[in-house]
Design an enzyme around this catalytic site. Structure first.
Site, PDB file in Angstrom:
ATOM      1  N   GLU A  81       0.845  -1.192   0.000  1.00 15.88           N
ATOM      2  CA  GLU A  81       0.000   0.000   0.000  1.00 15.88           C
ATOM      3  C   GLU A  81       0.881   1.242   0.000  1.00 15.88           C
ATOM      4  OE1 GLU A  81      -3.692   2.093   2.494  1.00 15.88           O
ATOM      5  OE2 GLU A  81      -2.725   0.282   3.279  1.00 15.88           O
ATOM      6  N   GLU A 110      -6.295  -8.866   4.723  1.00 18.59           N
ATOM      7  CA  GLU A 110      -5.489  -8.075   5.660  1.00 18.59           C
ATOM      8  C   GLU A 110      -5.464  -8.815   6.987  1.00 18.59           C
ATOM      9  OE1 GLU A 110      -5.964  -3.862   6.174  1.00 18.59           O
ATOM     10  OE2 GLU A 110      -6.641  -3.563   4.102  1.00 18.59           O
ATOM     11  N   ASN A 141     -12.449  -1.097  -0.471  1.00 16.43           N
ATOM     12  CA  ASN A 141     -11.737  -1.493   0.744  1.00 16.43           C
ATOM     13  C   ASN A 141     -12.468  -0.982   1.981  1.00 16.43           C
ATOM     14  OD1 ASN A 141      -9.133  -2.272   2.307  1.00 16.43           O
ATOM     15  ND2 ASN A 141      -9.467  -0.136   2.869  1.00 16.43           N
ATOM     16  N   GLU A 142     -12.778  -1.889   2.897  1.00 15.65           N
ATOM     17  CA  GLU A 142     -13.332  -1.553   4.220  1.00 15.65           C
ATOM     18  C   GLU A 142     -14.424  -0.490   4.150  1.00 15.65           C
ATOM     19  OE1 GLU A 142     -10.102  -0.600   6.836  1.00 15.65           O
ATOM     20  OE2 GLU A 142      -9.384  -2.662   6.931  1.00 15.65           O
TER      21      GLU A 142
END
Length: 662
Positions: free
Chosen positions: A27, A294, A174-175
């Site tokens: 990332e 993750e 993402n999330e």
């Protein structure tokens, strides 16, 4: 300390390990990219600016799929900024980490990085569904994967990448359940945009694999409800749903921290149950697999203070946790949890790869070194490929404040072509060694190749720039394998990798189902003289136990620890196998119902089968008499003595034969 035990049998497996289980994550956060994998001015940098010392360590680590570019970063990501000539790429604010993104490392550099890792490295690209949507995802897919003949595919060729990138695995945001996420959405909002994006991406390529956003953790208030709502919209359009989990000790509770894998396994099982529930409601035969993209040990409580103090720097030092031996043991236990659920967890990404909560650390302009967490991952990636065996441990336990009673032993095992088995085991005890005994059933393995342990007298020992090899795995003496029993002593607070193998690897492995009956010439009967040497016990075993396992499984026999079996509630010892076999014998026995108070003590079989009235318990027992060895000294083919048929006290022995129902 009491010995921990379990049995390994190739007839009882969890599933095959998907190589993607050993993925990682890059990332644009802190120094993961800049001065991590990418540092043009470094002495080891190649023409593309990639650090060769880091590449060597990444190859040694055994990384497969690499998720990119985020993470929270992706919700503000504009892929157009990361392509084309480097000097023309714009500088942007990274809202997620209060940093300035230069875009010097972009999409083309990411693909080049994967190619230099090797053919095992696979791209796993995330699209921005926080501040962008369907159109931008389609444009990125066209730029990356379309061969040629369109504006965006031709633009890629102009940028120097004539061949398409071939990205097959895509993350849809993402999330998105997290209020910290830029563009945070409700489950209904995200479910609709994810479904629209997935449907459109499959129009370009029906074979893409898509990952929908799951919960950011099991502790989220919307957990399970989020998954159910999102999958209701996307079930037939996606292949995986994501899970994220990080662990750290809270308030000095080390015992609960050591048992963190209890929470991870619970998380996995709850998400699997939710997915299957949605599939059942939709009457779908499809199974949604899990992408645990993750996971790590992360001392998250100090992160907020670090980020809030930043004033938009380039590549600041963020989340650079220095891991101890204790952290590595917990890390290894999390790996074991993933392997134990390999049937449904088909993708997993260690977050992250370099510098940021990572197994590899670097110094700008200086060396790269391995953290303690490097070693469990590299060993699992190297030796954990194959079929995961079903491991049910019988272990001493200890009490935790967070998870209640937890086993001191956490273990799994992976078999390769029935020629080798690797046991991964963690001893959670901080004070004493843990004796381990493993029964190998149906595995003709006779030698211990290696027993490696990661442990230290100081559980807080770490690898640093000054002492990069302070903690490394070391060999363990005393581990043995005799008569199908593996014995070892696991050091206190340790990660262990124990490899056992067949001493004759040159012989081809037996095919499944081969050897289901004895077709060769029976050997001569053993000498009757009492002074004759006793034959080796292993020589009396069946040349192949596949048939045994299949027949026992067909008879619904449940295997218990250490060679015991249970046939419909009756524990028996497994028979001794020999080249001289007798056929299976099947007997059926009806158990009479227990008499009611005031009723006759004996009832006829006819009365026992009448529904209603008396006790409705009309149990039919199916008893298997397995192959038995002929009496010593007898001629081949001599029937073995028949055992008496067991019946429950008071049962009728003259009951008619009937089919078994379970």
């Amino acid at each position: 300390m009491r010995t921990a035990r379990f049995t390994l049998d190739p007839a009882f497996t969890v599933g095959a390990v998907n190589p993607r289980l050993f993925g990682s994550f890059v990332e644009h956060l802190g120094r993961c990219v800049y001065t991590g994998v990418f540092e043009p001015g470094h002495p080891t940098a190649d023409a593309e600016g990639l650090r060769q010392d880091v590449l060597e360590l990444v190859r040694e680590l055994g990384v497969t799929a690499v998720r990119y570019p985020g993470g929270n970063f992706v919700s503000g990501y504009k892929w157009e900024d990361s392509v084309g000539p480097v000097e023309d790429r714009p500088r942007r604010l990274d809202l997620a980490w209060r940093s300035t993104e230069t875009n010097r490392f972009g999409l083309s550099e990411y693909i080049a990085f994967l190619k230099k890792i090797g053919p095992q490295a696979e791209p796993m690209m995330a699209v921005n569904l926080g501040t962008r949507g369907v159109a931008e995802a389609l444009e990125l897919q066209e730029y990356a994967n379309h061969p040629s003949g369109t504006a965006l595919s031709d633009l890629r060729a102009e940028h120097g990448d004539k061949d398409p990138f071939g990205i097959r695995l895509w993350c849809l945001g993402n999330e998105m359940d997290g209020p910290w996420q830029t563009g945070h959405k409700t489950a209904e909002e995200y479910g609709r945009v994810a479904a629209e994006t997935a449907r459109a991406m499959r129009q370009i390529d029906p074979d893409v694999e898509l990952v929908a956003c799951g919960s950011s953790g099991q502790s989220m208030e919307t957990f399970a409800e989020w998954e159910a709502t999102v999958l209701k919209e996307t079930y037939d359009l996606v292949d995986h749903i994501s899970l994220h989990a990080y662990y750290e000790p809270h308030d000095g509770d080390v015992d609960s921290f050591l048992a963190s894998a209890v929470d991870m396994e619970s998380f996995i099982e709850n998400v699997v149950a939710t997915c299957d529930h949605v599939g059942a409601r939709l009457k779908s035969k499809k199974k949604i697999n899990l992408s645990f993209d993750e996971w790590n040990v992360w001392y998250m409580t100090k992160t907020q203070a670090e980020v809030s103090a930043l004033d938009w720097p380039e590549a600041p030092r963020l989340l650079e946790d220095n891991y101890s031996v204790m952290d590595a043991v917990v890390f290894g236990s999390l790996l074991i949890a993933l392997l134990r659920h390999a049937d449904r967890v088909t993708v997993a990404c260690l977050a992250q790869l370099v510098n940021v909560i990572a197994p590899i650390m670097t110094e700008p302009g200086g060396p790269a070194w391995r953290q303690t967490t490097f070693f469990p991952f590299s060993q699992a990636s190297k030796y954990g490929r194959g079929e995961v065996l079903d491991v049910r441990v019988d272990s001493p336990t200890y009490d935790t404040a967070k998870y209640g009673e937890a086993d001191l032993l956490h273990a799994t095992a992976v078999v390769r072509a029935r020629r080798s088995v690797t046991v991964f085991a963690v001893n959670r005890s901080r004070t004493g060694a843990l004796p381990l005994e493993v029964a190998l059933s149906g595995l003709e393995l006779t030698e211990v190749v290696e027993h490696s342990a990661l442990a230290d007298a100081d559980p807080d020992a770490r690898n640093t720039l000054a002492e990069p090899e302070r903690v490394v795995p070391h060999p363990v003496d005393g581990t043995s394998l005799r008569d199908g029993r593996l014995t070892a002593a696991l050091e206190p607070l340790s990660w262990n990798s124990i490899r056992c193998a067949d001493p004759a690897p040159g012989q081809p492995p037996r095919r499944p189902g081969e050897g289901t009956g004895f077709t060769g010439t029976p050997p001569a009967a053993p000498p009757s003289s009492s002074s004759a040497p006793r034959p080796d016990p292993t020589a009396r075993r069946s040349p192949d136990r596949t048939a045994r396992a299949r027949v026992l499984a067909a008879a619904r026999v449940r295997r218990m620890p250490f060679g015991r079996t249970k046939v419909c509630g009756a524990p028996v010892r497994p028979p001794t196998y020999a080249p001289r076999f007798q056929p299976f014998r099947k007997t059926w026995t009806r158990w009479a119902p227990a008499p009611r108070s005031g009723s006759p003590s004996r009832r006829s079989p006819t009365e026992a089968s009448i529904p209603g009235g008396t006790s409705s318990r009309n149990v039919v027992r199916y008893q298997v008499t397995p192959w038995r060895r002929s009496p010593p000294g007898s001629a081949p083919g001599t029937p073995a003595p028949t055992r008496r048929r067991r019946t429950r006290a008071g049962a009728s022995r003259g009951a008619p034969r009937t089919a078994r129902r379970c």
